[in-house]
Design an enzyme around this catalytic site. Structure first.
Site, mmCIF file in Angstrom:
data_model
loop_
_atom_site.group_PDB
_atom_site.id
_atom_site.type_symbol
_atom_site.label_atom_id
_atom_site.label_comp_id
_atom_site.label_asym_id
_atom_site.label_seq_id
_atom_site.Cartn_x
_atom_site.Cartn_y
_atom_site.Cartn_z
ATOM 1 N N ARG A 1 -18.236 -25.133 15.869
ATOM 2 C CA ARG A 1 -16.826 -25.098 15.473
ATOM 3 C C ARG A 1 -16.092 -26.334 15.970
ATOM 4 O O ARG A 1 -16.429 -26.877 17.025
ATOM 5 C CB ARG A 1 -16.166 -23.846 16.057
ATOM 6 C CG ARG A 1 -16.729 -22.566 15.477
ATOM 7 C CD ARG A 1 -16.114 -21.350 16.128
ATOM 8 N NE ARG A 1 -16.533 -20.129 15.436
ATOM 9 C CZ ARG A 1 -16.120 -18.923 15.756
ATOM 10 N NH1 ARG A 1 -15.250 -18.752 16.749
ATOM 11 N NH2 ARG A 1 -16.532 -17.864 15.092
ATOM 12 N N ASP B 1 -26.423 -36.153 4.821
ATOM 13 C CA ASP B 1 -25.514 -35.005 4.628
ATOM 14 C C ASP B 1 -24.175 -35.481 4.065
ATOM 15 O O ASP B 1 -23.117 -35.086 4.542
ATOM 16 C CB ASP B 1 -25.327 -34.252 5.945
ATOM 17 C CG ASP B 1 -24.874 -32.802 5.730
ATOM 18 O OD1 ASP B 1 -25.023 -32.294 4.595
ATOM 19 O OD2 ASP B 1 -24.379 -32.190 6.695
#
Length: 375
Positions: free
Chosen positions: A92, A206
């Site tokens: 997170r 990515d």
């Protein structure tokens, strides 16, 4: 846009000259290229290797600042859920304020379960400590205290490209055409630096809208380097690795064989560039079945110039130069070629986008019109 980059040129050239030396020096102490061989190790030796490398990070080999967990807890009000600004596969991200530096930061707390989070942490610290560019996010520091793995980045005021393109809230103003081209060019420059300046080259692996962060002026910075791989060197044509990344963005040859090259990133760039042009997600199950896969929907339209206007994001409301739309779609189509060898190098993409984002298409058209009038 161009002047923004030109002011960084001299500084960038100086950095480029020292980059190779920095990496060679780092290899002698902690071996950046050794993380490329992680896949050949057993799980047990991978864990030991990563633990040893993380321990070395604090011994003067890395320029990033080391923070205590207590400092980062204070910066994020004890990782307050109300400060949460993002969440991904590895952890997170919280907005925080570092009292010691008087700056706002983004603090990524990695998932403590398993060595994959540790590996991502190690790769990210290595890559961002050795590679610096106006279009890569800045790593402020990290924490590797006990079993905590936390990364601290500069805070990017405008969040991610995804927030302004694919997850638009009612109060968010849609990106105009020129801003879209500026973001695409900057993101491509970030990839160009990884592919052609870094030595050995780095494959990002990515590339997607949520990993392109935007500063106050909508200048883009690539983030999230945990999946980055060192590219092939010498006579090698590719590196083989377990297929990682996000469905829809992976190049077909990488998805089917695990063979990774810089052209795999070029394909992913093509996907995101098409998202930028169309305002559509690469995979969107809320659309009719024939439109759920962006690439499949776009392929027949690429072949008919009369239908190009159907591919422009409706939120642009027709406010784009028609010729630039055609050229942007041509660039996207080249990047999305099925065969990796037929895709352009990212430096060629940068050249094309430099032309588009500087608005030279319109200038050239005006010049052509003037020349015609003079005849």
């Amino acid at each position: 846009m161009m002047s923004c980059f030109s002011c960084c040129d001299s500084e960038e050239k100086l950095h480029q000259r020292s980059l190779k030396k920095s990496i060679q020096e780092y290899k002698r102490t902690t071996s950046i290229s050794s993380f490329a061989n992680l896949s050949s190790k057993t799980d047990g030796s991978k864990r030991r290797y990563i633990a040893e490398e993380i321990a070395k990070l604090g011994k003067g080999n890395i320029s990033a600042e080391i923070f205590t967990y207590k400092e980062l807890s204070a910066a994020t009000q004890n990782f307050n859920p109300e400060s949460l600004i993002g969440e991904g596969g590895f952890g997170r991200v919280y907005k925080g304020y570092l009292e010691s530096k008087k700056i706002e930061v983004a603090v990524k707390q990695l998932d403590r379960n398993g060595f994959q989070g540790n590996k991502e942490f190690l790769v990210e610290v290595l890559v961002l400590s050795l590679l610096h560019h106006p279009n890569l996010v800045n790593l402020v520091g990290y924490c590797a205290e006990g079993n905590q793995r936390v990364l601290v980045y500069e805070y990017m005021l405008n969040g991610s490209l995804e927030d302004h393109l694919l997850n638009i809230s009612p109060e968010t103003k849609p990106l105009d055409w020129n801003t879209r081209m500026k973001i695409a060019e900057g993101a491509a420059r970030g990839l160009e630096y990884l592919h052609e300046t870094a030595n050995p080259p780095v494959i990002y692996r990515d590339f997607k809208a949520s990993n392109i962060l935007l500063d106050a002026n909508f200048n883009p910075r690539l983030s999230d380097f945990g999946l980055a791989k060192l590219g092939p060197v010498g006579e090698n044509t590719h590196v083989s690795t377990r297929v990682m990344g996000t469905y829809g963005y992976c190049a077909p040859e990488y998805a089917s064989t695990g063979q990774l090259t810089t052209k795999s990133d070029v394909y992913s760039f093509g996907v995101v560039f098409l998202e930028i042009i169309t305002g559509r997600r690469v995979i969107d199950n809320s659309r009719p079945s024939e439109e759920q896969n962006l690439i499949t929907w776009a392929e027949p339209l690429f072949k008919d110039k009369k239908k190009f206007h159907l591919m422009a994001d409706p939120l642009l409301e027709g406010n784009y130069p028609e010729k630039e739309l055609y050229q942007a779609l041509a660039v996207a189509a080249m990047c999305l070629q099925e065969e990796a060898t037929t895709r352009p190098f990212i430096s060629d993409v940068v050249t094309a986008l430099e032309y588009l984002s500087a608005g030279k298409t319109e200038d050239k058209q005006q010049q052509d019109d003037d020349d015609y009038d003079d005849e």
